[in-house]
Design a protein around this motif. Structure first.
Motif, PDB file in Angstrom:
ATOM      1  N   THR A  89       6.693  16.238 -12.041  1.00  0.00           N
ATOM      2  CA  THR A  89       5.486  15.427 -11.876  1.00  0.00           C
ATOM      3  C   THR A  89       5.252  14.561 -13.107  1.00  0.00           C
ATOM      4  OG1 THR A  89       4.483  17.116 -10.440  1.00  0.00           O
ATOM      5  CG2 THR A  89       2.994  15.508 -11.449  1.00  0.00           C
ATOM      6  N   TYR A  90       5.397  15.153 -14.279  1.00  0.00           N
ATOM      7  CA  TYR A  90       5.168  14.436 -15.537  1.00  0.00           C
ATOM      8  C   TYR A  90       6.122  13.248 -15.676  1.00  0.00           C
ATOM      9  CZ  TYR A  90       4.450  13.591 -20.521  1.00  0.00           C
ATOM     10  OH  TYR A  90       4.174  13.000 -21.724  1.00  0.00           O
ATOM     11  N   TYR A  91       7.397  13.464 -15.305  1.00  0.00           N
ATOM     12  CA  TYR A  91       8.393  12.401 -15.447  1.00  0.00           C
ATOM     13  C   TYR A  91       8.587  11.602 -14.160  1.00  0.00           C
ATOM     14  CZ  TYR A  91       9.514  14.104 -20.083  1.00  0.00           C
ATOM     15  OH  TYR A  91       9.444  14.447 -21.417  1.00  0.00           O
ATOM     16  N   ARG A  92       7.729  11.837 -13.188  1.00  0.00           N
ATOM     17  CA  ARG A  92       7.694  11.084 -11.932  1.00  0.00           C
ATOM     18  C   ARG A  92       9.027  11.121 -11.192  1.00  0.00           C
ATOM     19  NH1 ARG A  92       4.106   5.755 -13.830  1.00  0.00           N
ATOM     20  NH2 ARG A  92       2.272   6.948 -14.499  1.00  0.00           N
ATOM     21  N   LEU A  93       9.582  12.320 -11.098  1.00  0.00           N
ATOM     22  CA  LEU A  93      10.828  12.513 -10.359  1.00  0.00           C
ATOM     23  C   LEU A  93      10.522  12.925  -8.925  1.00  0.00           C
ATOM     24  CD1 LEU A  93      12.948  14.595 -12.927  1.00  0.00           C
ATOM     25  CD2 LEU A  93      12.807  12.103 -12.693  1.00  0.00           C
ATOM     26  N   ASP A  94      11.203  12.302  -7.979  1.00  0.00           N
ATOM     27  CA  ASP A  94      11.087  12.702  -6.575  1.00  0.00           C
ATOM     28  C   ASP A  94      12.166  13.722  -6.219  1.00  0.00           C
ATOM     29  OD1 ASP A  94       9.026  10.630  -5.715  1.00  0.00           O
ATOM     30  OD2 ASP A  94      10.611   9.350  -6.533  1.00  0.00           O
ATOM     31  N   ASN A  95      13.361  13.542  -6.803  1.00  0.00           N
ATOM     32  CA  ASN A  95      14.498  14.425  -6.545  1.00  0.00           C
ATOM     33  C   ASN A  95      14.947  15.065  -7.851  1.00  0.00           C
ATOM     34  OD1 ASN A  95      14.852  13.500  -3.721  1.00  0.00           O
ATOM     35  ND2 ASN A  95      15.412  11.565  -4.709  1.00  0.00           N
ATOM     36  N   ILE A  96      15.117  16.366  -7.806  1.00  0.00           N
ATOM     37  CA  ILE A  96      15.451  17.131  -9.007  1.00  0.00           C
ATOM     38  C   ILE A  96      16.848  17.722  -8.870  1.00  0.00           C
ATOM     39  CG2 ILE A  96      14.824  19.130 -10.416  1.00  0.00           C
ATOM     40  CD1 ILE A  96      11.960  18.748  -8.967  1.00  0.00           C
ATOM     41  N   VAL A  97      17.713  17.394  -9.817  1.00  0.00           N
ATOM     42  CA  VAL A  97      19.008  18.059  -9.919  1.00  0.00           C
ATOM     43  C   VAL A  97      18.805  19.210 -10.897  1.00  0.00           C
ATOM     44  CG1 VAL A  97      21.445  17.833 -10.490  1.00  0.00           C
ATOM     45  CG2 VAL A  97      20.187  15.865  -9.550  1.00  0.00           C
ATOM     46  N   ARG A  98      18.910  20.421 -10.396  1.00  0.00           N
ATOM     47  CA  ARG A  98      18.599  21.596 -11.215  1.00  0.00           C
ATOM     48  C   ARG A  98      19.862  22.163 -11.860  1.00  0.00           C
ATOM     49  NH1 ARG A  98      17.508  27.574  -9.137  1.00  0.00           N
ATOM     50  NH2 ARG A  98      16.759  28.535 -11.066  1.00  0.00           N
ATOM     51  N   ILE A  99      19.830  22.266 -13.187  1.00  0.00           N
ATOM     52  CA  ILE A  99      20.934  22.871 -13.929  1.00  0.00           C
ATOM     53  C   ILE A  99      20.404  24.092 -14.675  1.00  0.00           C
ATOM     54  CG2 ILE A  99      22.502  22.577 -15.894  1.00  0.00           C
ATOM     55  CD1 ILE A  99      22.909  19.722 -15.131  1.00  0.00           C
ATOM     56  N   CYS A 100      21.121  25.200 -14.535  1.00  0.00           N
ATOM     57  CA  CYS A 100      20.814  26.395 -15.332  1.00  0.00           C
ATOM     58  C   CYS A 100      21.728  26.371 -16.558  1.00  0.00           C
ATOM     59  CB  CYS A 100      21.052  27.667 -14.515  1.00  0.00           C
ATOM     60  SG  CYS A 100      19.990  27.797 -13.065  1.00  0.00           S
ATOM     61  N   ALA A 101      21.149  26.571 -17.719  1.00  0.00           N
ATOM     62  CA  ALA A 101      21.895  26.426 -18.968  1.00  0.00           C
ATOM     63  C   ALA A 101      22.791  27.623 -19.277  1.00  0.00           C
ATOM     64  CB  ALA A 101      20.930  26.180 -20.129  1.00  0.00           C
ATOM     65  N   ASP A 102      23.015  28.488 -18.291  1.00  0.00           N
ATOM     66  CA  ASP A 102      23.919  29.632 -18.471  1.00  0.00           C
ATOM     67  C   ASP A 102      25.364  29.280 -18.117  1.00  0.00           C
ATOM     68  OD1 ASP A 102      21.271  30.438 -16.893  1.00  0.00           O
ATOM     69  OD2 ASP A 102      21.641  31.972 -18.408  1.00  0.00           O
ATOM     70  N   ASN A 103      25.583  28.034 -17.672  1.00  0.00           N
ATOM     71  CA  ASN A 103      26.862  27.698 -17.052  1.00  0.00           C
ATOM     72  C   ASN A 103      27.629  26.621 -17.827  1.00  0.00           C
ATOM     73  OD1 ASN A 103      26.151  29.470 -14.926  1.00  0.00           O
ATOM     74  ND2 ASN A 103      25.064  27.828 -13.877  1.00  0.00           N
TER      75      ASN A 103
END
Length: 251
Positions: A89-103
């Motif tokens: 919401t803060y960065y006005r993103l409609d689509n989120i590519v989710r990355i987990c930093a464990d990989n």
């Protein structure tokens, strides 16, 4: 026009392996910095946001992100779903590519392919096994997922269960009739390598993946899911450790 961006969830307060984001992994860099460096050196050109927590120790993650020119958002430590909603919401993103930093072995070509296929048709887009299990539920560690902010907001008003607040997209693929989902099937050869575990959760994971990462770099092997899977398959001693860690964590 919709706006897409990558959100990387990261914190230093892991229970099983404290500070795993910052422990020296390769050339004195931690896995978090290695992921950021690989993204920076790739042709991927959508915004990258680090979603972390207010904990004092997580300021180091923000500093590393700044080094690579990436923005950040500080949100709830326990309610990761809310952290993602607020960051997007803060960065006005409609689509989120989710990355987990464990990989650390993210397949960036697969990520680029996923970004190219983002459209308004799907609430959720993921790589999946042939039985429709999203790879986020496996230990493969190669692939990301895409979810709309609208879908995450729908999850937030549909449930308050802790499991769905902690595991951001779990509610979506657990309720497939309520969302428009695309499952991109992974290579069958990789799927059949069932013991493959390239995500960092424990000290044993960290030590093994550190060795594998150094092997890949020194032998100039491409960071593709298939090539890394084949490399691991050729080293049964690695698979034995992976199998042991998986069984240990299931108990």
């Amino acid at each position: 026009m919709t706006k897409s961006g990558i959100i990387i969830q990261a914190r230093t307060g892991s229970t099983r392996l404290p500070n795993k984001m910052l422990l020296p992994f390769y050339e004195n860099k931690g896995i978090f910095e290695i992921i950021l460096q690989r993204l920076k050196e790739s042709p991927i050109n959508i915004p990258v946001i680090i979603a972390t927590t207010p904990n004092e120790s997580d300021k180091r993650l923000i500093e590393i992100g700044n080094k690579y020119g990436y923005n950040y958002y500080i949100g709830s430590e326990e309610n990761v779903l809310r952290r993602f909603i607020d960051a997007a919401t803060y960065y006005r993103l409609d689509n989120i590519v989710r990355i987990c930093a464990d990989n650390p072995f993210l397949d960036l070509n697969a990520l680029d392919n996923k970004i190219a296929q983002i459209n308004d048709s799907f609430d959720y887009w993921c790589y999946a096994k042939h039985n429709y299990t999203p790879t986020i539920k496996t230990g493969f560690g190669f692939w990301t997922e895409v979810v709309t902010l609208k879908a995450l907001k729908k999850v937030a008003i549909s449930t308050s269960e802790a499991i769905f607040n902690e595991h951001v997209t779990n509610y979506i693929y657990s309720h497939p009739k309520d969302f428009n989902i695309h499952f991109e099937r992974i290579n069958k050869e990789i799927e059949e390598n069932a013991d493959l575990r390239l995500t960092v959760d424990t000290k044993a994971d960290f030590d093994l993946l550190k060795e594998i990462y150094a092997t890949i770099v020194s032998n100039k092997i491409n960071f593709s899911a298939l090539e890394i899977s084949n490399l691991v398959k050729e080293n049964p001693q690695w698979l034995n450790i992976m199998r042991h860690e998986t069984l240990k964590n299931v108990k």
